[in-house]
Design an enzyme around this catalytic site. Structure first.
Site, mmCIF file in Angstrom:
data_model
loop_
_atom_site.group_PDB
_atom_site.id
_atom_site.type_symbol
_atom_site.label_atom_id
_atom_site.label_comp_id
_atom_site.label_asym_id
_atom_site.label_seq_id
_atom_site.Cartn_x
_atom_site.Cartn_y
_atom_site.Cartn_z
ATOM 1 N N LYS A 23 -9.610 7.557 5.379
ATOM 2 C CA LYS A 23 -8.798 6.379 5.701
ATOM 3 C C LYS A 23 -8.159 6.627 7.067
ATOM 4 O O LYS A 23 -7.711 7.751 7.347
ATOM 5 C CB LYS A 23 -7.719 6.202 4.624
ATOM 6 C CG LYS A 23 -6.845 4.954 4.798
ATOM 7 C CD LYS A 23 -5.874 4.807 3.620
ATOM 8 C CE LYS A 23 -5.034 3.529 3.722
ATOM 9 N NZ LYS A 23 -4.138 3.354 2.552
ATOM 10 N N SER A 38 -4.099 -1.281 0.310
ATOM 11 C CA SER A 38 -4.416 -1.164 1.703
ATOM 12 C C SER A 38 -5.658 -0.330 2.012
ATOM 13 O O SER A 38 -6.181 -0.391 3.113
ATOM 14 C CB SER A 38 -3.219 -0.545 2.439
ATOM 15 O OG SER A 38 -2.991 0.773 1.993
ATOM 16 N N SER A 46 -2.312 1.141 -3.516
ATOM 17 C CA SER A 46 -3.374 1.023 -2.502
ATOM 18 C C SER A 46 -4.628 1.839 -2.728
ATOM 19 O O SER A 46 -5.597 1.686 -1.994
ATOM 20 C CB SER A 46 -2.826 1.369 -1.123
ATOM 21 O OG SER A 46 -2.128 0.265 -0.612
HETATM 22 N N1 GLN Z 1 0.455 -3.597 -1.641
HETATM 23 C C1 GLN Z 1 1.599 -2.748 -1.568
HETATM 24 C C2 GLN Z 1 2.316 -2.976 -0.272
HETATM 25 O O1 GLN Z 1 1.934 -3.824 0.440
HETATM 26 C C3 GLN Z 1 1.187 -1.308 -1.716
HETATM 27 C C4 GLN Z 1 0.528 -0.764 -0.511
HETATM 28 C C5 GLN Z 1 0.204 0.674 -0.626
HETATM 29 O O2 GLN Z 1 0.101 1.221 -1.712
HETATM 30 N N2 GLN Z 1 0.091 1.310 0.519
HETATM 31 O O3 GLN Z 1 3.259 -2.322 0.059
#
Ligand code: GLN
Length: 486
Positions: A78, A153, A177
């Site tokens: 990532k 994400s 995410s």
């Molecule tokens: N969707 C959540 C957010 O926008 C979690 C994102 C994540 O786990 N990095 O914060």
């Protein structure tokens, strides 16, 4: 079937039996990934020359008798993990030209284990999002249906694994995410216990919630990857002393007598009917093998989302203050003075969602509102943790859906942030409590994958992976792949 679309385990077997060389496999994987990237945009950058060079060294090391566990295996990172000498963008314009001066510990650990990164995967900017539409490098498309999102994400890592661009990839999970994109793409993903993997060299979003983990096709591959990723790291003061262990340990363990708690609060009208019945069918499979399903209560779980959306932005607003246009990253043209430099570098460099979170977080931490929001949210966080601690006195594992619905259409939720935030209702509590959580493919609704989530007690990843593996011995959802055209 070409080796490039197979599991990490099969690829490692082929490499160790020398039926394929690392150079051949890495080359095949890069060719496939580059071709598919034109459609799904799962990668932000490729490291073709570097990867081939490392593959040559891996083949030599194997000839010399090396037994590194991931020797010569192609993977992807990532684009939130610092990779020395390579551009590391975190999905943001503000870091579009940032070349990391060192490797994240997770990257270093995987490299030491012999893995070879073929490139960096796309993501929501600074890991804020649930659809990968917040990337400065364009949205990622779900390989199952290019009109749908892959989740976020870590949507790039999930799409890359789903499309067979790479057998396994690193990812991070602050509120869901890893698990939500795994669910949306028919892949498997685990967020380990907070502290299991070092955060050193991971670009910070919300430091008390961020945790690294792998996405792969199977639970077995997750166990192999996590074994290499986890470590106790003196460079991260929140790193757990437990370090790593053999996460494949429980793969053969039966689920007979295993007590699985089903939180009543997860099975409400918020959950799509078809996803609910898919989840129940999956759980019935485990029940047939002797697992005992028990209804439980997580009384404060409904407060997870509001608590998270105070704590995560608060931490983000502090973490992201380092991007000031001075030391590294994007700098605006012709600043008038220092304030103009800060203001315009940040306004031009950050995307909309990141700015929204910085504003919310700064507000929550301001002197007049700190007690009302931030302190309150931390108190709620403790109640949620206590609920889990009490639940794990009654049950061995907790199970439920990963997401309320299958993958939605691109653009469907971009105008409604609070609807987007609801994506994480079932995943966020694990981050607040710091417990491990995983998602495995458990069925399909209208041709789109659906995930089953398992939550475990602190440092109980091996057992969770064992249960997930048993499920994958009796079902074949994990081996279904989307049809992609090359
Ligand atoms: N969707 C959540 C957010 O926008 C979690 C994102 C994540 O786990 N990095 O914060």
């Amino acid at each position: 079937m070409s080796l490039s679309t197979q599991t990490l385990k099969s690829q490692l077997q082929a490499l160790s039996s020398k039926s394929v060389s690392s150079v051949e496999l890495v080359q095949e994987q890069i060719t496939r990934a580059k071709a598919l990237n034109a459609d799904n945009n799962a990668f932000i950058s490729f490291n073709a020359d570097g990867a081939i060079e490392q593959a040559k060294q891996a083949d030599q090391a194997r000839a010399d008798g090396s037994t590194q566990p991931l020797l010569g295996a192609p993977i992807a990172h990532k684009d939130l993990f610092c990779t020395q000498g390579q551009v590391t963008t975190c999905g943001s314009k503000i870091l579009q030209n940032f070349v990391a001066p060192y490797n994240a510990t997770v990257v270093e650990n995987l490299t030491q284990a012999g893995a070879i990164s073929i490139g960096k995967t796309n993501m929501d900017e600074f890991a804020m999002g649930s659809s990968n539409e917040n990337s400065a490098f364009g949205a990622v498309k779900n390989p199952w249906d290019l009109d749908r999102v892959p989740g976020g994400s870590s949507g790039g890592s999930a799409a890359a694994v789903a499309a067979g661009m790479v057998a396994a990839a690193t990812a991070t999970d602050t509120g869901g995410s890893i698990r939500q994109p795994a669910a949306f793409t028919g892949t498997s993903g685990i967020k380990p216990t907070y502290g299991r993997c070092s955060r050193y060299g991971m670009i910070a979003y919300a430091s008390s919630l961020d945790q690294a983990g792998p996405i792969a096709q199977t639970a077995e591959d997750l166990a192999i990857m996590l074994g290499a990723m986890a470590s106790h790291d003196p460079k991260d003061s929140t790193s757990a002393t437990e370090g790593t262990e053999d996460f494949t340990r429980d793969l053969g363990r039966s689920v007979e007598g295993l007590r699985i708690g089903l939180p009543r609060q997860f099975f409400t009208e918020q959950l799509d009917d078809a996803v609910a019945s898919t989840t129940h069918q999956a759980l019935a499979e485990l029940e047939k093998r002797g697992a005992v399903l028990v209804d439980i209560d997580l009384a404060n779980i409904d407060l997870s989302l509001p608590a998270y959306y105070v704590i995560a932005p608060a931490e983000a607003s502090a973490n992201l203050s380092r991007f000031d246009g001075v030391r590294f990253g994007y700098r605006c043209e012709n600043p008038k003075d220092l304030n103009d430099l800060y203001e315009r570098s940040r306004s031009e460099g950050f995307g909309e969602e990141v700015k929204r979170r910085i504003l919310v977080g700064t507000y929550a931490l301001s002197a007049s509102f700190f007690d009302a929001y931030y302190v309150k949210a931390q108190q709620i966080r403790r109640l949620i943790k206590n609920d889990f601690v009490a639940a794990f006195e009654q049950v061995d594992l907790i199970a439920g859906p990963t997401t309320p619905t299958p993958a939605f259409k691109l653009g469907e939720k971009t105008d409604d942030p609070s609807d987007m935030y609801l994506q994480d209702v079932y995943t966020i509590s694990a981050n607040l409590a710091g417990i491990p959580g995983l998602s495995i493919p458990a069925g399909q609704v209208a041709g789109m994958p659906v995930g089953l989530q398992l939550l475990g007690n602190y440092f109980d990843e091996a057992r969770m992976l064992g249960v997930a593996h048993q499920f994958q011995q009796i079902t074949d959802w994990h081996s279904r792949r989307p049809e992609v055209s090359l």
